[in-house]
Design a protein around this motif. Structure first.
Motif, mmCIF file in Angstrom:
data_model
loop_
_atom_site.group_PDB
_atom_site.id
_atom_site.type_symbol
_atom_site.label_atom_id
_atom_site.label_comp_id
_atom_site.label_asym_id
_atom_site.label_seq_id
_atom_site.Cartn_x
_atom_site.Cartn_y
_atom_site.Cartn_z
ATOM 1 N N SER A 68 0.855 -1.191 0.000
ATOM 2 C CA SER A 68 0.000 0.000 0.000
ATOM 3 C C SER A 68 0.888 1.236 0.000
ATOM 4 C CB SER A 68 -0.938 0.002 1.210
ATOM 5 O OG SER A 68 -0.171 0.045 2.389
ATOM 6 N N LEU A 69 0.292 2.347 -0.399
ATOM 7 C CA LEU A 69 1.041 3.603 -0.476
ATOM 8 C C LEU A 69 0.394 4.619 0.439
ATOM 9 C CD1 LEU A 69 1.347 3.933 -4.360
ATOM 10 C CD2 LEU A 69 3.057 3.037 -2.807
ATOM 11 N N SER A 70 1.219 5.528 0.975
ATOM 12 C CA SER A 70 0.618 6.655 1.682
ATOM 13 C C SER A 70 1.419 7.897 1.331
ATOM 14 C CB SER A 70 0.607 6.419 3.191
ATOM 15 O OG SER A 70 1.854 6.718 3.727
ATOM 16 N N TYR A 71 0.772 9.022 1.461
ATOM 17 C CA TYR A 71 1.423 10.280 1.068
ATOM 18 C C TYR A 71 1.459 11.216 2.258
ATOM 19 C CZ TYR A 71 1.310 8.366 -3.496
ATOM 20 O OH TYR A 71 1.538 7.537 -4.555
ATOM 21 N N THR A 72 2.578 11.186 2.974
ATOM 22 C CA THR A 72 2.750 12.099 4.097
ATOM 23 C C THR A 72 3.854 13.078 3.709
ATOM 24 O OG1 THR A 72 4.194 10.414 5.008
ATOM 25 C CG2 THR A 72 1.991 10.587 5.987
ATOM 26 N N ASP A 73 3.816 14.246 4.240
ATOM 27 C CA ASP A 73 4.758 15.333 3.941
ATOM 28 C C ASP A 73 5.252 15.305 2.490
ATOM 29 O OD1 ASP A 73 6.483 13.190 4.270
ATOM 30 O OD2 ASP A 73 7.412 13.902 6.099
ATOM 31 N N ASP A 74 4.291 15.121 1.568
ATOM 32 C CA ASP A 74 4.555 15.220 0.121
ATOM 33 C C ASP A 74 5.401 14.095 -0.466
ATOM 34 O OD1 ASP A 74 2.997 17.306 -0.221
ATOM 35 O OD2 ASP A 74 4.568 18.806 -0.498
ATOM 36 N N ALA A 75 5.826 13.141 0.351
ATOM 37 C CA ALA A 75 6.635 12.047 -0.184
ATOM 38 C C ALA A 75 5.802 10.767 -0.201
ATOM 39 C CB ALA A 75 7.876 11.856 0.672
ATOM 40 N N GLN A 76 6.079 9.922 -1.209
ATOM 41 C CA GLN A 76 5.388 8.641 -1.258
ATOM 42 C C GLN A 76 6.053 7.679 -0.274
ATOM 43 O OE1 GLN A 76 4.284 6.579 -5.095
ATOM 44 N NE2 GLN A 76 5.841 5.140 -4.446
ATOM 45 N N HIS A 77 5.246 7.049 0.561
ATOM 46 C CA HIS A 77 5.756 5.974 1.416
ATOM 47 C C HIS A 77 5.114 4.675 0.971
ATOM 48 C CE1 HIS A 77 8.053 7.996 4.661
ATOM 49 N NE2 HIS A 77 7.502 9.037 4.053
ATOM 50 N N ILE A 78 5.924 3.624 0.940
ATOM 51 C CA ILE A 78 5.392 2.338 0.502
ATOM 52 C C ILE A 78 5.488 1.329 1.639
ATOM 53 C CG2 ILE A 78 7.586 1.659 -0.623
ATOM 54 C CD1 ILE A 78 5.567 0.432 -2.830
ATOM 55 N N PHE A 79 4.399 0.565 1.793
ATOM 56 C CA PHE A 79 4.299 -0.380 2.903
ATOM 57 C C PHE A 79 4.099 -1.799 2.396
ATOM 58 C CE2 PHE A 79 3.135 3.678 4.577
ATOM 59 C CZ PHE A 79 3.582 3.673 5.885
ATOM 60 N N LEU A 80 4.654 -2.760 3.131
ATOM 61 C CA LEU A 80 4.317 -4.172 2.954
ATOM 62 C C LEU A 80 3.585 -4.533 4.235
ATOM 63 C CD1 LEU A 80 7.672 -5.514 1.492
ATOM 64 C CD2 LEU A 80 5.453 -5.590 0.348
ATOM 65 N N GLY A 81 2.292 -4.753 4.156
ATOM 66 C CA GLY A 81 1.503 -4.887 5.382
ATOM 67 C C GLY A 81 1.636 -3.587 6.150
ATOM 68 N N GLU A 82 2.092 -3.699 7.407
ATOM 69 C CA GLU A 82 2.217 -2.505 8.258
ATOM 70 C C GLU A 82 3.617 -1.883 8.194
ATOM 71 O OE1 GLU A 82 -0.453 -1.463 10.444
ATOM 72 O OE2 GLU A 82 -1.446 -2.853 9.075
ATOM 73 N N VAL A 83 4.531 -2.522 7.482
ATOM 74 C CA VAL A 83 5.944 -2.120 7.541
ATOM 75 C C VAL A 83 6.306 -1.139 6.426
ATOM 76 C CG1 VAL A 83 8.332 -2.968 7.621
ATOM 77 C CG2 VAL A 83 6.469 -4.415 8.476
ATOM 78 N N ASP A 84 6.867 0.004 6.810
ATOM 79 C CA ASP A 84 7.313 1.011 5.842
ATOM 80 C C ASP A 84 8.653 0.562 5.249
ATOM 81 O OD1 ASP A 84 8.338 3.231 4.511
ATOM 82 O OD2 ASP A 84 7.449 4.657 5.913
ATOM 83 N N VAL A 85 8.661 0.262 3.934
ATOM 84 C CA VAL A 85 9.891 -0.228 3.292
ATOM 85 C C VAL A 85 10.451 0.787 2.288
ATOM 86 C CG1 VAL A 85 9.369 -2.679 3.634
ATOM 87 C CG2 VAL A 85 8.509 -1.526 1.571
ATOM 88 N N THR A 86 10.039 2.038 2.429
ATOM 89 C CA THR A 86 10.421 3.092 1.486
ATOM 90 C C THR A 86 11.935 3.144 1.242
ATOM 91 O OG1 THR A 86 8.543 4.336 2.321
ATOM 92 C CG2 THR A 86 10.120 5.564 0.977
ATOM 93 N N ASP A 87 12.718 3.049 2.295
ATOM 94 C CA ASP A 87 14.179 3.113 2.142
ATOM 95 C C ASP A 87 14.771 1.745 1.812
ATOM 96 O OD1 ASP A 87 14.243 5.833 2.659
ATOM 97 O OD2 ASP A 87 14.261 5.505 4.826
ATOM 98 N N ALA A 88 14.194 0.709 2.386
ATOM 99 C CA ALA A 88 14.762 -0.648 2.251
ATOM 100 C C ALA A 88 14.753 -1.164 0.811
ATOM 101 C CB ALA A 88 13.995 -1.615 3.152
ATOM 102 N N ILE A 89 13.892 -0.604 -0.033
ATOM 103 C CA ILE A 89 13.761 -1.119 -1.419
ATOM 104 C C ILE A 89 14.800 -0.529 -2.372
ATOM 105 C CG2 ILE A 89 11.304 -1.585 -1.183
ATOM 106 C CD1 ILE A 89 10.781 1.030 -2.793
ATOM 107 N N ARG A 90 15.706 0.302 -1.861
ATOM 108 C CA ARG A 90 16.673 0.986 -2.751
ATOM 109 C C ARG A 90 18.043 0.312 -2.784
ATOM 110 N NH1 ARG A 90 13.566 3.728 -6.125
ATOM 111 N NH2 ARG A 90 11.701 4.205 -4.928
#
Ligand SMILES: Nc1ncnc2c1ncn2[C@@H]1O[C@H](COP(=O)(O)OP(=O)(O)O)[C@@H](O)[C@H]1O
Ligand SMILES: Nc1ccn([C@@H]2O[C@H](COP(=O)(O)OP(=O)(O)O)[C@@H](O)[C@H]2O)c(=O)n1
Length: 223
Positions: A68-90
């Protein structure tokens, strides 16, 4: 002003996400990075030691940890279940394997389902490989962004150094070539310019020049 959807496709490190973000900001649109979704699926598969050739294994993992995606402070955050993996996927590990995961028809179907939900409300700048050809075939503006392999590798190299990562220019170039090849040659929704897309070669253009060119194209469409 009427809101439209904008599709930006092209090969690795052509500048899509940087420019798409700026265009979205200028228009007060939402920027959606679809590469992050394929990266998240790849991260999940690698973390669970799945066989990357077996799409059923990857799909089963995605059922347990949906994207799932969420948009906080203008940046896209990506989640796997409840876990934010925005940085881990790079990581390099993800980059080196993502194009293989993205060849799977079932994986692509799941990603496109999420992407089509997101474009129901117009005012989206979406970047990827198959946005103009498949995800938003009726996008009012379609851009196909390219740049030479040398220039793209140089850009990614500088980006990695600036982030404090170790970087090897030749290895980056090899990764870019390999990903482009897999992306262009896959059977399902390959990387190809849509017949009605405008091609922009950014090799010797600045980020702002590319942004302004796209904003001018949008202005012409909307007015
Ligand atoms: N026109 C440009 N000129 C110089 N550098 C650029 C340009 N466009 C993007 N960059 C830089 O190149 C790198 C890769 O861009 P990015 O937007 O991540 O590419 P993509 O989304 O196509 O993979 C980033 O560090 C970005 O700042
Ligand atoms: N719409 C999309 C977006 C990405 N992808 C895949 O995901 C990979 C990573 O995309 P990305 O946009 O994060 O890549 P870069 O920003 O590193 O260029 C691509 O090389 C493709 O294999 C795809 O198949 N379709």
């Amino acid at each position: 002003m009427e809101k439209i959807n904008i599709a930006i496709d092209g090969p690795a490190a052509a500048g899509k996400s940087t420019v798409a973000k700026k265009v979205a900001e200028a228009l007060h649109y939402t920027y959606i990075d679809t590469g992050a979704m394929y990266r998240a699926a790849t991260y999940l598969a690698l973390k669970n030691h799945a066989n990357l050739d077996d799409e059923r294994e990857i799909l089963a993992l995605l059922k347990q940890a949906p994207i799932s995606l969420s948009y906080t402070d203008d940046a896209q955050h990506i989640f796997l279940g409840e876990v934010d993996v925005t940085d881990a996927i790079r990581t390099d590990d993800v980059s080196n394997n993502v194009s293989l995961v993205a060849t799977h028809k079932g994986v692509r179907r799941e990603m496109v389902k999420i992407q089509r939900e997101l474009i129901k409300q117009a005012g989206v700048v979406m970047d990827g490989r198959d946005i103009g050809t498949h995800v938003i075939p009726d996008a009012a503006v379609k851009i196909f962004m390219i740049a030479s392999v040398d220039e793209r590798a140089e850009r990614r190299y500088k980006e990695n150094l600036a982030k404090g990562y170790e970087a090897d220019l030749e290895a980056i170039k090899a990764d870019i070539r390999q990903r482009d090849k897999i992306d262009q040659e896959r059977e399902v929704s390959p990387l190809v310019k849509a017949s009605d897309a405008i091609e922009l070669d950014t090799t010797s253009q600045s980020i702002d020049e590319v942004k302004n060119e796209i904003l001018a194209i949008v202005k012409e469409k909307v007015n």
